[in-house]
Design a protein around this motif. Structure first.
Motif, PDB file in Angstrom:
ATOM      1  N   ALA A  72      21.715  59.309  67.674  1.00  0.00           N
ATOM      2  CA  ALA A  72      20.422  59.447  68.352  1.00  0.00           C
ATOM      3  C   ALA A  72      19.832  60.806  68.012  1.00  0.00           C
ATOM      4  CB  ALA A  72      20.574  59.308  69.862  1.00  0.00           C
ATOM      5  N   ILE A  73      18.549  60.803  67.635  1.00  0.00           N
ATOM      6  CA  ILE A  73      17.841  62.051  67.317  1.00  0.00           C
ATOM      7  C   ILE A  73      17.080  62.502  68.564  1.00  0.00           C
ATOM      8  CG2 ILE A  73      16.175  63.166  65.799  1.00  0.00           C
ATOM      9  CD1 ILE A  73      16.689  60.850  63.793  1.00  0.00           C
ATOM     10  N   PRO A 100      24.958  62.884  68.331  1.00  0.00           N
ATOM     11  CA  PRO A 100      23.653  63.513  68.602  1.00  0.00           C
ATOM     12  C   PRO A 100      23.112  64.341  67.436  1.00  0.00           C
ATOM     13  CG  PRO A 100      25.398  64.784  69.651  1.00  0.00           C
ATOM     14  CD  PRO A 100      26.075  63.632  68.944  1.00  0.00           C
ATOM     15  N   PHE A 101      21.831  64.142  67.165  1.00  0.00           N
ATOM     16  CA  PHE A 101      21.077  64.928  66.180  1.00  0.00           C
ATOM     17  C   PHE A 101      19.937  65.641  66.906  1.00  0.00           C
ATOM     18  CE2 PHE A 101      23.066  61.626  63.710  1.00  0.00           C
ATOM     19  CZ  PHE A 101      23.271  62.144  62.439  1.00  0.00           C
ATOM     20  N   LEU A 102      19.371  66.653  66.254  1.00  0.00           N
ATOM     21  CA  LEU A 102      18.275  67.424  66.837  1.00  0.00           C
ATOM     22  C   LEU A 102      17.100  67.510  65.877  1.00  0.00           C
ATOM     23  CD1 LEU A 102      17.150  69.375  69.045  1.00  0.00           C
ATOM     24  CD2 LEU A 102      18.290  71.232  67.806  1.00  0.00           C
ATOM     25  N   LYS A 103      15.919  67.179  66.351  1.00  0.00           N
ATOM     26  CA  LYS A 103      14.686  67.391  65.579  1.00  0.00           C
ATOM     27  C   LYS A 103      14.388  68.889  65.585  1.00  0.00           C
ATOM     28  CE  LYS A 103       9.720  67.026  66.484  1.00  0.00           C
ATOM     29  NZ  LYS A 103       9.112  67.084  65.184  1.00  0.00           N
ATOM     30  N   VAL A 104      14.232  69.487  64.395  1.00  0.00           N
ATOM     31  CA  VAL A 104      14.062  70.938  64.334  1.00  0.00           C
ATOM     32  C   VAL A 104      12.710  71.380  63.792  1.00  0.00           C
ATOM     33  CG1 VAL A 104      16.534  71.406  64.155  1.00  0.00           C
ATOM     34  CG2 VAL A 104      15.194  71.063  62.059  1.00  0.00           C
ATOM     35  N   ASP A 105      11.948  70.486  63.172  1.00  0.00           N
ATOM     36  CA  ASP A 105      10.676  70.942  62.597  1.00  0.00           C
ATOM     37  C   ASP A 105       9.662  71.226  63.697  1.00  0.00           C
ATOM     38  OD1 ASP A 105       8.554  68.614  62.823  1.00  0.00           O
ATOM     39  OD2 ASP A 105      10.427  67.634  62.247  1.00  0.00           O
ATOM     40  N   LYS A 106       8.664  72.029  63.360  1.00  0.00           N
ATOM     41  CA  LYS A 106       7.626  72.450  64.309  1.00  0.00           C
ATOM     42  C   LYS A 106       6.285  71.788  64.010  1.00  0.00           C
ATOM     43  CE  LYS A 106      10.524  75.139  66.374  1.00  0.00           C
ATOM     44  NZ  LYS A 106      11.063  74.710  67.686  1.00  0.00           N
ATOM     45  N   ARG A 132      24.439  73.602  67.807  1.00  0.00           N
ATOM     46  CA  ARG A 132      25.857  73.450  67.450  1.00  0.00           C
ATOM     47  C   ARG A 132      26.751  73.691  68.655  1.00  0.00           C
ATOM     48  NH1 ARG A 132      26.601  77.522  63.555  1.00  0.00           N
ATOM     49  NH2 ARG A 132      27.520  78.795  65.196  1.00  0.00           N
ATOM     50  N   GLU A 133      26.415  74.703  69.439  1.00  0.00           N
ATOM     51  CA  GLU A 133      27.212  75.023  70.632  1.00  0.00           C
ATOM     52  C   GLU A 133      27.123  73.919  71.682  1.00  0.00           C
ATOM     53  OE1 GLU A 133      25.603  78.799  71.689  1.00  0.00           O
ATOM     54  OE2 GLU A 133      26.926  79.924  70.331  1.00  0.00           O
ATOM     55  N   LYS A 134      26.028  73.170  71.675  1.00  0.00           N
ATOM     56  CA  LYS A 134      25.857  72.077  72.628  1.00  0.00           C
ATOM     57  C   LYS A 134      26.473  70.767  72.134  1.00  0.00           C
ATOM     58  CE  LYS A 134      21.653  73.620  75.042  1.00  0.00           C
ATOM     59  NZ  LYS A 134      21.990  73.261  76.429  1.00  0.00           N
ATOM     60  N   GLY A 135      26.989  70.763  70.906  1.00  0.00           N
ATOM     61  CA  GLY A 135      27.628  69.565  70.386  1.00  0.00           C
ATOM     62  C   GLY A 135      26.772  68.739  69.450  1.00  0.00           C
ATOM     63  N   ILE A 136      25.666  69.316  68.974  1.00  0.00           N
ATOM     64  CA  ILE A 136      24.805  68.614  68.015  1.00  0.00           C
ATOM     65  C   ILE A 136      25.520  68.528  66.664  1.00  0.00           C
ATOM     66  CG2 ILE A 136      22.666  68.815  66.682  1.00  0.00           C
ATOM     67  CD1 ILE A 136      22.144  67.858  69.509  1.00  0.00           C
ATOM     68  N   PHE A 137      25.436  67.360  66.021  1.00  0.00           N
ATOM     69  CA  PHE A 137      26.085  67.129  64.730  1.00  0.00           C
ATOM     70  C   PHE A 137      25.169  67.449  63.551  1.00  0.00           C
ATOM     71  CE2 PHE A 137      26.404  64.048  61.187  1.00  0.00           C
ATOM     72  CZ  PHE A 137      27.655  64.379  60.683  1.00  0.00           C
ATOM     73  N   GLY A 138      23.903  67.067  63.671  1.00  0.00           N
ATOM     74  CA  GLY A 138      22.975  67.232  62.557  1.00  0.00           C
ATOM     75  C   GLY A 138      21.561  67.414  63.037  1.00  0.00           C
ATOM     76  N   THR A 139      20.653  67.495  62.076  1.00  0.00           N
ATOM     77  CA  THR A 139      19.251  67.772  62.391  1.00  0.00           C
ATOM     78  C   THR A 139      18.336  66.783  61.668  1.00  0.00           C
ATOM     79  OG1 THR A 139      18.972  69.253  60.510  1.00  0.00           O
ATOM     80  CG2 THR A 139      19.752  70.242  62.581  1.00  0.00           C
ATOM     81  N   LYS A 140      17.065  66.812  62.062  1.00  0.00           N
ATOM     82  CA  LYS A 140      16.055  66.009  61.374  1.00  0.00           C
ATOM     83  C   LYS A 140      14.776  66.816  61.262  1.00  0.00           C
ATOM     84  CE  LYS A 140      12.703  63.708  62.566  1.00  0.00           C
ATOM     85  NZ  LYS A 140      11.600  62.840  63.052  1.00  0.00           N
ATOM     86  N   MET A 141      14.114  66.722  60.114  1.00  0.00           N
ATOM     87  CA  MET A 141      12.838  67.423  59.917  1.00  0.00           C
ATOM     88  C   MET A 141      11.955  66.564  59.022  1.00  0.00           C
ATOM     89  SD  MET A 141      14.429  70.425  57.574  1.00  0.00           S
ATOM     90  CE  MET A 141      15.546  70.014  56.238  1.00  0.00           C
ATOM     91  N   ARG A 142      10.682  66.482  59.362  1.00  0.00           N
ATOM     92  CA  ARG A 142       9.780  65.513  58.748  1.00  0.00           C
ATOM     93  C   ARG A 142       8.625  66.184  58.009  1.00  0.00           C
ATOM     94  NH1 ARG A 142       5.152  63.411  61.510  1.00  0.00           N
ATOM     95  NH2 ARG A 142       4.309  61.488  60.605  1.00  0.00           N
ATOM     96  N   SER A 143       8.377  65.684  56.789  1.00  0.00           N
ATOM     97  CA  SER A 143       7.165  65.980  56.029  1.00  0.00           C
ATOM     98  C   SER A 143       6.465  64.644  55.793  1.00  0.00           C
ATOM     99  CB  SER A 143       7.503  66.616  54.681  1.00  0.00           C
ATOM    100  OG  SER A 143       8.442  67.656  54.812  1.00  0.00           O
TER     101      SER A 143
END
Length: 298
Positions: A72-73, A100-106, A132-143
């Motif tokens: 899940a992102i 868990p993944f995290l959206k990082v783009d602004k 990372r400290e919260k347990g996030i595995f990866g990230t997502k960023m969109r163009s």
């Protein structure tokens, strides 16, 4: 250091990734689809509170489990929130078996050369460390790619991989997302350029640098098969891109090795007015359909 159990699940388990990362400008539209009009709340805090309540309802539903939803992102505020008193990332992994993944783009810059590059992310490293400290595995960023402009597409891919290496350096797995607009009059031509540019960047990665790819479902079925097979690619996932769920699932079913990472197509039939039983039944039907298109190929 990338979590080995999460990596194994994301790289090989059957299922799909839920995109629960609507943020900022896309949140009112997501709430409107859910049945909450803009006139029913005031200010960003109340808007995001309502959005979080919707996401909690989804994440805590019986059907939303790691048997079919392998990842899940999350939007940053969702990562910082909780479900029944437990932080969202740990709740997803420990209680649901969902990575868990995290959206990082602004967000996106104005269109130039037929594309929209990502805005600068000056605070990316602190965000990655916190994730990372919260347990996030990866990230997502969109163009976004609107036209088959070689220079523009090359710039998109270059930026994505430059930021991707920064993310890898913090021990996370980046999802590279150069979305080709389904409304593009040159969509197929853009995909030809995009595949070549991505392949070139993948070939530059070292043996221990791994990425995921999130792409628009291609016009030509299995067109991204060479990327699916690349040694640097953990998984290739597809965005729904404005297609209805039925259309997105039908198109996805013809692309082997590609799984879903749907946002609007995941939530399009969910309504705030539904009883818990109705909500659960609707979400289960949706998850089964998206899972089927991700796993059972035509």
């Amino acid at each position: 250091m990338v979590d080995a159990k999460m990596l194994d699940k994301i790289s090989s388990a059957p299922g799909f990734i839920a995109a629960l990362d609507q943020s900022g400008g896309s949140t009112p539209g997501a709430l409107r689809l859910y049945g909450i009009a803009e006139s029913e709340y005031q200010g960003d805090e109340e808007m995001f509170r309502l959005m979080h309540a919707m996401r909690v309802r989804i994440m805590s539903a019986a059907a939303f489990s790691g048997d079919k939803v392998i990842g899940a992102i999350l939007f940053e505020r969702t990562m910082d929130g909780d479900v029944n008193g437990q932080a969202v990332p740990s709740y997803l992994w420990e209680k649901r078996g969902v990575v868990p993944f995290l959206k990082v783009d602004k967000g996106l810059m104005a269109e130039e050369n037929g594309v929209q590059l990502m805005k600068a992310m000056p605070d990316l490293d602190p965000l990655l460390i916190r994730g990372r400290e919260k347990g996030i595995f990866g990230t997502k960023m969109r163009s976004v790619i609107a036209q088959a402009d070689k220079a523009g597409i090359a710039a998109v891919v270059k930026q994505q991989f430059e930021v991707g290496r920064q993310i890898i350096g913090q021990g996370l797995v980046p999802i590279i997302e150069p979305e080709v607009s389904i409304k593009s009059p040159t969509k197929e031509e853009a995909e030809v350029i995009l595949r070549d540019e991505i392949a070139n960047e993948l070939d530059k990665l070292s043996a221990d640098e791994k990425v995921m790819l999130k792409v628009t479902i291609p016009t030509v079925a299995d067109y991204y098969a060479p990327l699916v097979a690349h040694k640097a690619v953990v998984r290739v996932v597809a965005l729904s891109g404005g297609y209805t769920r039925a259309d997105a699932c039908e198109k996805l079913s013809h692309n082997h090795g590609m799984i879903a990472s749907f946002s609007r197509a995941l939530t399009e039939n969910l309504r705030v007015s539904m009883s818990d039983a109705e909500f659960e039944a609707s979400l289960a039907e949706t998850i089964n359909e998206i899972y089927g298109a991700s796993v059972n190929k035509a």
